[in-house]
Design an enzyme around this catalytic site. Structure first.
Site, PDB file in Angstrom:
ATOM      1  N   GLU A 122       1.035  -1.099   0.068  1.00 43.57           N
ATOM      2  CA  GLU A 122       0.222   0.052  -0.271  1.00 43.57           C
ATOM      3  C   GLU A 122       0.873   1.389  -0.155  1.00 43.57           C
ATOM      4  O   GLU A 122       0.466   2.172  -0.766  1.00 43.57           O
ATOM      5  CB  GLU A 122      -0.891   0.263   1.511  1.00 43.57           C
ATOM      6  CG  GLU A 122      -1.844  -0.666   1.055  1.00 43.57           C
ATOM      7  CD  GLU A 122      -1.328  -2.412   1.953  1.00 43.57           C
ATOM      8  OE1 GLU A 122      -2.128  -2.634   2.792  1.00 43.57           O
ATOM      9  OE2 GLU A 122      -0.115  -2.529   1.819  1.00 43.57           O
ATOM     10  N   CYS A 165      -0.592   0.550   7.869  1.00 41.70           N
ATOM     11  CA  CYS A 165      -0.624   1.540   6.212  1.00 41.70           C
ATOM     12  C   CYS A 165      -2.373   2.004   6.232  1.00 41.70           C
ATOM     13  O   CYS A 165      -2.617   3.025   6.327  1.00 41.70           O
ATOM     14  CB  CYS A 165      -1.146  -0.181   5.781  1.00 41.70           C
ATOM     15  SG  CYS A 165       0.470  -1.004   5.347  1.00 41.70           S
ATOM     16  N   ARG A 212      13.258 -42.418   4.873  1.00 37.67           N
ATOM     17  CA  ARG A 212      13.201 -42.541   6.225  1.00 37.67           C
ATOM     18  C   ARG A 212      11.956 -41.420   7.089  1.00 37.67           C
ATOM     19  O   ARG A 212      11.434 -41.000   8.211  1.00 37.67           O
ATOM     20  CB  ARG A 212      13.506 -43.608   7.254  1.00 37.67           C
ATOM     21  CG  ARG A 212      13.474 -43.395   8.841  1.00 37.67           C
ATOM     22  CD  ARG A 212      14.680 -43.511  10.044  1.00 37.67           C
ATOM     23  NE  ARG A 212      15.661 -42.840   9.585  1.00 37.67           N
ATOM     24  CZ  ARG A 212      16.882 -43.806  10.615  1.00 37.67           C
ATOM     25  NH1 ARG A 212      17.507 -44.694  10.069  1.00 37.67           N
ATOM     26  NH2 ARG A 212      18.299 -42.111  10.278  1.00 37.67           N
TER      27      ARG A 212
END
Length: 370
Positions: free
Chosen positions: A57, A89, A305
């Site tokens: 933003e 923001c 394994r």
């Protein structure tokens, strides 16, 4: 030009494409893209490139300048409303005079979820969520999983013959895949913070476990984790000597202490983790520690394994299986070790599977049904 559902989809798709530019580089943050639109014109855009850098933003607002006033912001994740590595923001959006915010999905981070939406709405900004939400969640599957569990998102990668063998036998090298499949694996490594193998795989293949076959402009390398409960690994192994990437040896209290000192003298970190019931490294405890150290994603590359242990403990999120056009037979080493399953109904099952060719090899990807 007024906003419409079609334009919302169009600009959100562009935001998602921007977000994807930072794939594999934003941990522990999500990938986020943003587009600013004023009167049908894109006046700013941006994406979050790395933790600690500006959020998407802020990048878009800086590019737009005064043209941001009265604009609509399209962003792939709900804007944050808290002080983290960077300021909130929401404050910047309000100051810029944004008229409307359209976001794809809420942020699963409890410090964010819903709070960004509330703050923007309270300040008179029309705020709409859920546009292309499924695509946004899929893109940030690693972040969403990490936020909810605190553990790395685990991808289990196996390359095997058509009859499920990864090598001719114990102690032999693997290397079954073709060139295109190998490039794909290197791309996978580039997208993960960490890659892991067991000591037996290192002993057999002496792999580098680095990104080499694909474009890597930032020279990013995943951290190499090797599980070795007794530190039996040769000190000459590439992961301990090549200096190409960070290596962390993971062992237990049963480790050879003299060898531990020699490994640490090479500048290699050694993590001592508790044992499981069989005396091996406790993988749950290991993933917990990795999560605390902000490793958001892990690529497990073998062997059999280790693969079986991750599956039995329910630690695998995604499976990437590469089948090569070979049939080896029962003498070969199985791709997955003993799972202690006696009935088919208890077998591990995959959902949302995708299949495609990688040269002469077959790639199958899917998610473990939890």
């Amino acid at each position: 030009m007024p906003d419409t559902p079609d334009s919302d989809q169009k600009y959100m798709a562009q935001s998602l494409a921007l977000a994807a530019k930072a794939r594999g580089r934003t941990c522990p943050n999500p990938m986020v893209g943003a587009v600013l639109v004023n009167n049908g014109e894109i006046v700013g855009w941006g994406y979050h490139q790395k933790a600690g850098m500006h959020h998407a933003e802020i990048e878009a607002l800086a590019q737009a300048g005064e043209k941001a006033r009265g604009a609509t912001l399209y962003v792939t994740l709900e804007p944050c409303n808290h002080q983290g590595r960077t300021p909130p923001c929401t404050e910047a959006i309000i100051r810029a005079g944004i008229k409307k915010v359209v976001y794809a999905t809420a942020d699963p981070n409890p410090r964010v979820s819903g709070e960004g939406h509330k703050t923007l709405t309270k300040n008179g900004i029309e705020t709409i969520g859920g546009v292309m939400e499924q695509e946004a969640v899929k893109m940030n599957e690693v972040y969403f999983s990490y936020m909810k569990s605190g553990l790395p998102f685990v991808t289990l990668k196996l390359a095997a013959s058509l009859d499920g063998r990864i090598a001719m036998g114990p102690g032999t090298t693997t290397g079954l895949s073709g060139d295109e499949a190998r490039r794909y694996v290197h791309q996978l490594r580039l997208g993960h913070e960490a890659v892991m193998v067991g000591a037996n795989t290192v002993a057999a293949d002496d792999p580098q476990l680095t990104v080499r076959l694909v474009d890597n402009p930032e020279s990013k390398q995943p951290t190499r984790f090797v599980t070795d409960g007794k530190l039996s690994l040769s000190l000459d192994s590439k992961v301990l000597t090549d200096g190409k990437a960070k290596t962390i040896m993971v062992t237990t209290s049963a480790a050879d202490q003299d060898k531990k000192k020699k490994i640490e003298a090479k500048g290699i970190d050694v993590w001592t983790i508790g044992k499981d019931a069989r005396g091996y490294v406790d993988l749950k405890a290991l993933l917990h520690q990795m999560g605390l150290d902000e490793y958001c994603s892990l690529l497990v590359e073998g062997g059999g394994r280790l693969a079986a242990s991750f599956l039995k403990l329910g630690l695998v999120n995604k499976v990437v299986m590469i089948y090569t056009p070979n049939i080896i037979g029962a003498q070969g080493l199985p791709a997955v070790g003993e799972l202690e399953i006696s009935e088919l109904k208890d077998a591990f099952k995959l959902r949302d599977m995708e299949c495609r060719m990688l040269g002469k090899d077959v790639l199958i990807e899917g998610y473990i049904v939890k």
